[in-house]
Design a protein around this motif. Structure first.
Motif, PDB file in Angstrom:
ATOM      1  N   ASP A 152       6.648   7.609   1.694  1.00 26.29           N
ATOM      2  CA  ASP A 152       6.016   8.832   1.196  1.00 26.29           C
ATOM      3  C   ASP A 152       4.771   9.157   2.024  1.00 26.29           C
ATOM      4  O   ASP A 152       4.076   8.262   2.489  1.00 26.29           O
ATOM      5  CB  ASP A 152       5.617   8.656  -0.280  1.00 26.29           C
ATOM      6  N   GLY A 153       4.519  10.456   2.213  1.00 20.85           N
ATOM      7  CA  GLY A 153       3.257  10.891   2.801  1.00 20.85           C
ATOM      8  C   GLY A 153       3.291  11.170   4.289  1.00 20.85           C
ATOM      9  O   GLY A 153       2.263  11.506   4.870  1.00 20.85           O
ATOM     10  N   ALA A 154       4.470  11.029   4.929  1.00 22.64           N
ATOM     11  CA  ALA A 154       4.545  11.251   6.379  1.00 22.64           C
ATOM     12  C   ALA A 154       5.756  12.128   6.690  1.00 22.64           C
ATOM     13  O   ALA A 154       6.666  12.246   5.871  1.00 22.64           O
ATOM     14  CB  ALA A 154       4.658   9.917   7.101  1.00 22.64           C
ATOM     15  N   PRO A 155       5.777  12.754   7.868  1.00 30.21           N
ATOM     16  CA  PRO A 155       6.936  13.576   8.246  1.00 30.21           C
ATOM     17  C   PRO A 155       8.231  12.770   8.147  1.00 30.21           C
ATOM     18  O   PRO A 155       8.225  11.545   8.303  1.00 30.21           O
ATOM     19  CB  PRO A 155       6.641  13.937   9.709  1.00 30.21           C
ATOM     20  N   ARG A 156       9.329  13.483   7.886  1.00 33.82           N
ATOM     21  CA  ARG A 156      10.617  12.784   7.724  1.00 33.82           C
ATOM     22  C   ARG A 156      10.961  11.992   8.992  1.00 33.82           C
ATOM     23  O   ARG A 156      10.607  12.379  10.096  1.00 33.82           O
ATOM     24  CB  ARG A 156      11.724  13.782   7.381  1.00 33.82           C
ATOM     25  N   GLU A 157      11.630  10.872   8.759  1.00 38.68           N
ATOM     26  CA  GLU A 157      12.048   9.966   9.841  1.00 38.68           C
ATOM     27  C   GLU A 157      10.883   9.426  10.670  1.00 38.68           C
ATOM     28  O   GLU A 157      11.033   9.122  11.847  1.00 38.68           O
ATOM     29  CB  GLU A 157      13.096  10.623  10.753  1.00 38.68           C
ATOM     30  N   SER A 158       9.722   9.338  10.060  1.00 40.63           N
ATOM     31  CA  SER A 158       8.614   8.667  10.746  1.00 40.63           C
ATOM     32  C   SER A 158       8.876   7.168  10.769  1.00 40.63           C
ATOM     33  O   SER A 158       9.552   6.642   9.889  1.00 40.63           O
ATOM     34  CB  SER A 158       7.304   8.901   9.987  1.00 40.63           C
TER      35      SER A 158
ATOM     36  N   LEU B 168      -2.787  10.008   2.366  1.00 40.60           N
ATOM     37  CA  LEU B 168      -2.293   8.708   1.897  1.00 40.60           C
ATOM     38  C   LEU B 168      -0.812   8.559   2.252  1.00 40.60           C
ATOM     39  O   LEU B 168      -0.029   9.485   2.054  1.00 40.60           O
ATOM     40  CB  LEU B 168      -2.464   8.645   0.381  1.00 40.60           C
ATOM     41  N   VAL B 169      -0.441   7.390   2.739  1.00 41.88           N
ATOM     42  CA  VAL B 169       0.947   7.102   3.100  1.00 41.88           C
ATOM     43  C   VAL B 169       1.382   5.853   2.342  1.00 41.88           C
ATOM     44  O   VAL B 169       0.648   4.875   2.263  1.00 41.88           O
ATOM     45  CB  VAL B 169       1.077   6.889   4.629  1.00 41.88           C
ATOM     46  N   SER B 170       2.589   5.918   1.776  1.00 40.03           N
ATOM     47  CA  SER B 170       3.109   4.791   1.006  1.00 40.03           C
ATOM     48  C   SER B 170       4.224   4.098   1.785  1.00 40.03           C
ATOM     49  O   SER B 170       5.085   4.755   2.353  1.00 40.03           O
ATOM     50  CB  SER B 170       3.643   5.319  -0.337  1.00 40.03           C
ATOM     51  N   THR B 171       4.183   2.767   1.790  1.00 37.39           N
ATOM     52  CA  THR B 171       5.177   2.000   2.557  1.00 37.39           C
ATOM     53  C   THR B 171       5.764   0.883   1.709  1.00 37.39           C
ATOM     54  O   THR B 171       5.080   0.299   0.871  1.00 37.39           O
ATOM     55  CB  THR B 171       4.530   1.334   3.794  1.00 37.39           C
ATOM     56  N   VAL B 172       7.047   0.588   1.940  1.00 40.07           N
ATOM     57  CA  VAL B 172       7.664  -0.636   1.419  1.00 40.07           C
ATOM     58  C   VAL B 172       7.361  -1.740   2.412  1.00 40.07           C
ATOM     59  O   VAL B 172       7.457  -1.542   3.627  1.00 40.07           O
ATOM     60  CB  VAL B 172       9.191  -0.458   1.252  1.00 40.07           C
ATOM     61  N   VAL B 173       6.965  -2.909   1.908  1.00 45.64           N
ATOM     62  CA  VAL B 173       6.509  -3.970   2.810  1.00 45.64           C
ATOM     63  C   VAL B 173       7.692  -4.641   3.488  1.00 45.64           C
ATOM     64  O   VAL B 173       8.789  -4.693   2.945  1.00 45.64           O
ATOM     65  CB  VAL B 173       5.624  -5.007   2.064  1.00 45.64           C
ATOM     66  N   PRO B 174       7.460  -5.156   4.703  1.00 44.84           N
ATOM     67  CA  PRO B 174       8.537  -5.790   5.452  1.00 44.84           C
ATOM     68  C   PRO B 174       9.056  -7.057   4.752  1.00 44.84           C
ATOM     69  O   PRO B 174      10.240  -7.238   4.583  1.00 44.84           O
ATOM     70  CB  PRO B 174       7.905  -6.143   6.794  1.00 44.84           C
ATOM     71  N   HIS B 175       8.151  -7.926   4.356  1.00 47.47           N
ATOM     72  CA  HIS B 175       8.503  -9.228   3.768  1.00 47.47           C
ATOM     73  C   HIS B 175       7.471  -9.478   2.673  1.00 47.47           C
ATOM     74  O   HIS B 175       6.282  -9.624   2.958  1.00 47.47           O
ATOM     75  CB  HIS B 175       8.461 -10.292   4.868  1.00 47.47           C
ATOM     76  N   CYS B 176       7.926  -9.505   1.430  1.00 47.20           N
ATOM     77  CA  CYS B 176       6.969  -9.434   0.324  1.00 47.20           C
ATOM     78  C   CYS B 176       6.056 -10.664   0.214  1.00 47.20           C
ATOM     79  O   CYS B 176       4.830 -10.518   0.118  1.00 47.20           O
ATOM     80  CB  CYS B 176       7.667  -9.109  -1.002  1.00 47.20           C
ATOM     81  N   ASP B 177       6.610 -11.878   0.234  1.00 43.51           N
ATOM     82  CA  ASP B 177       5.781 -13.062  -0.050  1.00 43.51           C
ATOM     83  C   ASP B 177       4.552 -13.175   0.850  1.00 43.51           C
ATOM     84  O   ASP B 177       3.421 -13.253   0.356  1.00 43.51           O
ATOM     85  CB  ASP B 177       6.597 -14.358   0.067  1.00 43.51           C
ATOM     86  N   PRO B 178       4.718 -13.209   2.180  1.00 47.97           N
ATOM     87  CA  PRO B 178       3.517 -13.364   3.012  1.00 47.97           C
ATOM     88  C   PRO B 178       2.640 -12.110   3.061  1.00 47.97           C
ATOM     89  O   PRO B 178       1.456 -12.208   3.379  1.00 47.97           O
ATOM     90  CB  PRO B 178       4.068 -13.717   4.409  1.00 47.97           C
ATOM     91  N   THR B 179       3.199 -10.939   2.737  1.00 45.19           N
ATOM     92  CA  THR B 179       2.355  -9.740   2.675  1.00 45.19           C
ATOM     93  C   THR B 179       1.432  -9.816   1.463  1.00 45.19           C
ATOM     94  O   THR B 179       0.212  -9.596   1.578  1.00 45.19           O
ATOM     95  CB  THR B 179       3.219  -8.462   2.611  1.00 45.19           C
ATOM     96  N   ILE B 180       1.994 -10.163   0.300  1.00 50.49           N
ATOM     97  CA  ILE B 180       1.171 -10.287  -0.910  1.00 50.49           C
ATOM     98  C   ILE B 180       0.068 -11.319  -0.694  1.00 50.49           C
ATOM     99  O   ILE B 180      -1.049 -11.170  -1.194  1.00 50.49           O
ATOM    100  CB  ILE B 180       2.070 -10.666  -2.102  1.00 50.49           C
ATOM    101  N   ASN B 181       0.384 -12.335   0.086  1.00 48.27           N
ATOM    102  CA  ASN B 181      -0.582 -13.398   0.372  1.00 48.27           C
ATOM    103  C   ASN B 181      -1.849 -12.897   1.077  1.00 48.27           C
ATOM    104  O   ASN B 181      -2.842 -13.612   1.177  1.00 48.27           O
ATOM    105  CB  ASN B 181       0.095 -14.473   1.230  1.00 48.27           C
ATOM    106  N   LEU B 182      -1.828 -11.657   1.568  1.00 43.09           N
ATOM    107  CA  LEU B 182      -2.989 -11.099   2.270  1.00 43.09           C
ATOM    108  C   LEU B 182      -3.974 -10.409   1.335  1.00 43.09           C
ATOM    109  O   LEU B 182      -5.084 -10.085   1.733  1.00 43.09           O
ATOM    110  CB  LEU B 182      -2.507 -10.089   3.320  1.00 43.09           C
ATOM    111  N   TYR B 183      -3.571 -10.187   0.080  1.00 42.98           N
ATOM    112  CA  TYR B 183      -4.375  -9.366  -0.829  1.00 42.98           C
ATOM    113  C   TYR B 183      -4.923 -10.188  -1.995  1.00 42.98           C
ATOM    114  O   TYR B 183      -4.256 -11.097  -2.478  1.00 42.98           O
ATOM    115  CB  TYR B 183      -3.521  -8.217  -1.378  1.00 42.98           C
ATOM    116  N   ASN B 184      -6.081  -9.816  -2.473  1.00 43.33           N
ATOM    117  CA  ASN B 184      -6.662 -10.480  -3.643  1.00 43.33           C
ATOM    118  C   ASN B 184      -6.232  -9.849  -4.951  1.00 43.33           C
ATOM    119  O   ASN B 184      -6.319 -10.478  -5.996  1.00 43.33           O
ATOM    120  CB  ASN B 184      -8.192 -10.428  -3.572  1.00 43.33           C
ATOM    121  N   GLU B 185      -5.828  -8.571  -4.902  1.00 42.74           N
ATOM    122  CA  GLU B 185      -5.496  -7.853  -6.139  1.00 42.74           C
ATOM    123  C   GLU B 185      -4.253  -6.998  -5.968  1.00 42.74           C
ATOM    124  O   GLU B 185      -3.972  -6.507  -4.884  1.00 42.74           O
ATOM    125  CB  GLU B 185      -6.641  -6.905  -6.546  1.00 42.74           C
TER     126      GLU B 185
END
Lengths: 377, 377
Positions: free
Chosen positions: A306-312, A338-355
């Motif tokens: 969401d939030g970017a031109p199609r096929e970005s 604002l741009v919304s993205t699905v994360v590539p690999h959830c476990d190690p991505t979540i590991n980068l955030y505190n909240e």
């Protein structure tokens, strides 16, 4: 804490300071309900792997729905979950040092049903001796290598010998069963290839368990499986409990694997990283505030939803920045959008955030701490 | 906190619960001293980039040695450093949202000499209006795109026009100079290639600054450069201050680039991840407790420097585990043994840890919090 002032403000989810890790509460709940229902339908126990979310609030949602307990990857993750009030915790990686075993003994005194995994005879003897001298007993299961050579004892004589040692020679260890986790098969894209390889391994595990039974060793717990294999776990029926984790959120990796129906798996993405355009001085691209520190980079790039031109598409521009690229000409992304993205690999991505920012429709309704972030020890 | 009980225990550094991020204090100090001395010799100001270490204790060591102040990648990193007592802070990424600018104004009231970067006219006007309405002034520098298209305004008319706008049309902004950072050249392996490309860009910047001067706009600060370019920054002499960061620690990426002498750069690795063997059931390999959650994976794999057979190499085995592989036959790594690695890419690897274990010879002498870990907003 950033973004706290947006709680329950109408439209607040569009004004987060970014990069922000976001979960859609309705989609999360649907995913949790669906896996719990599948397991109950097939009379399997669900023991979700909390290495995916590392978040006490989500573990509690899973237990409320009927999960028997949880898996933790490491002892420090189990310590964090136990502090949050979780019980019946399986630590899926071996604990091998004196200090690690001392911590496990201490945790077992405050956690109802802590279970350790062991794949090595000398570690078994050390753990038994330390439990004995602490005048306690520890629950253990034997970790079996399904063929990926990560952790686990090989099937066959080595496995039988270790099971015998655990059962007969380690009086301070309570032998509860085995773990058999095929992490290398979870992301095989083609359904039939994944199914055939997985079921062949399950057959070898069945044969091994029969040999154990003939030696007089029964396995109360047979634990393993994941989001990429749960259908085959029901089919093979060798597992007593499932360790799936990623089904709660999904990620780009799991969105790309084929299900039995030929489409995607029956779980929808509930996890997103929101990022903001911070520079837009060139045609066909804009720069965001989310780079190598905001996404795991072991596999794909983020998927723009969401939030970017199609096929970005998204690429990384160093530690602090990403880039959004598109082909069409008459288009520009404004700085601040604002741009919304699905994360590539959830476990190690979540590991980068505190909240984790919990959203429901256009509102930020909660901010959950990720208590076990960084708990890799 | 894990490992606290090992402080000042003889041999304690060999008994850390792992994965553990470790810095060798003597090597760190030598690196810091050396870069400070190089800058002073060439009458350049050093403004180290704290996005590398994210650690107040290290920023203070840099300022004690003569650094004029620090760089921070993002506003939240600057907020963390300011809370730790640091001053004269340049935020190197643009701050573009209303809420971000509000935070910057708030931070500028408690931090002596906060400087923002701007690469866009509409952001300049918004920032000016918000500063005016808050009855304050903000220090700004103009970010120039050296050609990598990450952030920054292009050189030439666009750059001149933005500089004019910042200087003339934004009375609540104090124009201090320009930023010019060539992140895409820092890791070019070949010394001559790196030098030629970098000096060509520096020439273009010189020409632009002359044009600005002819327009009546002088630049008190010209900031940029990094560990891969500091020699050329001295040579070109267009910068007034250097933003190097990685020289404090070094990593596998920077160990592989060529220096003017044909060898490696003059800084030694001071940063390590210690990991423990947790499974060893196969020939020619062992499994460790450090995987995708313990190292950045955007480039190389970790470089094994101690504790494993000669010519071993490291690979990732999922989120929680790594593997050490070797070719020689008569060798096994015991479960529980400690392996030391140089990290592939220091900045995003450090971002995974909450604490830095400070060792001096065989002792753990301190544990420094990494205050700005995860501060990407």
């Amino acid at each position: 804490m950033l973004n706290r002032h947006l709680l329950n403000v109408s439209g607040g989810s569009r004004h987060l300071q970014t990069p922000a890790l976001v979960v859609d509460l309705e989609k999360l709940r649907t995913n949790l309900d669906r896996m719990q229902a599948r397991c109950e339908h097939h009379t399997h126990v669900l023991r979700p792997h909390t290495k995916t979310h590392k978040c006490v609030a989500i573990a509690k949602l899973q237990v409320e729905r009927g999960a028997v307990g949880i898996c933790c990857a490491k002892l420090s993750e189990a310590e964090a979950m136990s502090r949050g009030g979780l019980e019946n915790i399986l630590v899926t990686s071996p604990v091998v040092t004196d200090e690690g075993i001392r911590r496990a003994i201490s945790l077992s005194r405050t956690t109802k049903e802590l279970i350790l995994t062991i794949d090595n005879k000398s570690v078994a003897r050390l753990t038994d001796a330390m439990a004995k001298s602490a005048q306690t007993e520890l629950n253990v299961i034997m970790d079996i290598d399904p063929g990926m050579h990560r952790t686990g004892i090989p099937l066959g004589d080595e496995g039988l010998s270790l099971a015998h040692a655990l059962k007969q020679d380690c009086p301070s260890l309570r032998f509860r069963g085995v773990q058999f986790y095929s992490g290398d098969l979870m992301h095989v894209l083609d359904y039939s290839v994944r199914r055939n390889r997985y079921l062949a391994r399950s057959e070898r595990l069945w044969a091994f368990l029969r040999e154990l039974h003939e030696m007089g060793i029964d396995t109360e717990i047979v634990t393993g499986g994941g989001t990429g294999s749960y259908e085959f776990d029901f089919e093979s029926d060798v597992m007593t409990e499932l360790q799936a984790g990623s089904y709660a959120f999904m990620d780009r990796q799991y969105l790309e694997i084929e299900s039995g129906s030929g489409g995607t798996l029956e779980f929808d993405p509930s996890l997103f990283v929101f990022t903001t355009v911070v520079s837009s001085n060139h045609s066909h691209m804009a720069t965001t505030d989310a780079g190598l520190k905001s996404f795991a980079t072991d596999d794909k790039t983020p998927l723009i939803v969401d939030g970017a031109p199609r096929e970005s598409h998204y690429s990384f521009m160093g530690d602090e920045h990403g880039a959004i690229h598109w082909a069409i000409d008459d288009c520009k992304l404004d700085v601040g959008s604002l741009v919304s993205t699905v994360v590539p690999h959830c476990d190690p991505t979540i590991n980068l955030y505190n909240e984790l920012h919990v959203i429901h429709r256009d509102k930020l309704v909660d901010i959950w701490p990720i208590e076990a972030r960084g708990h890799t020890q």
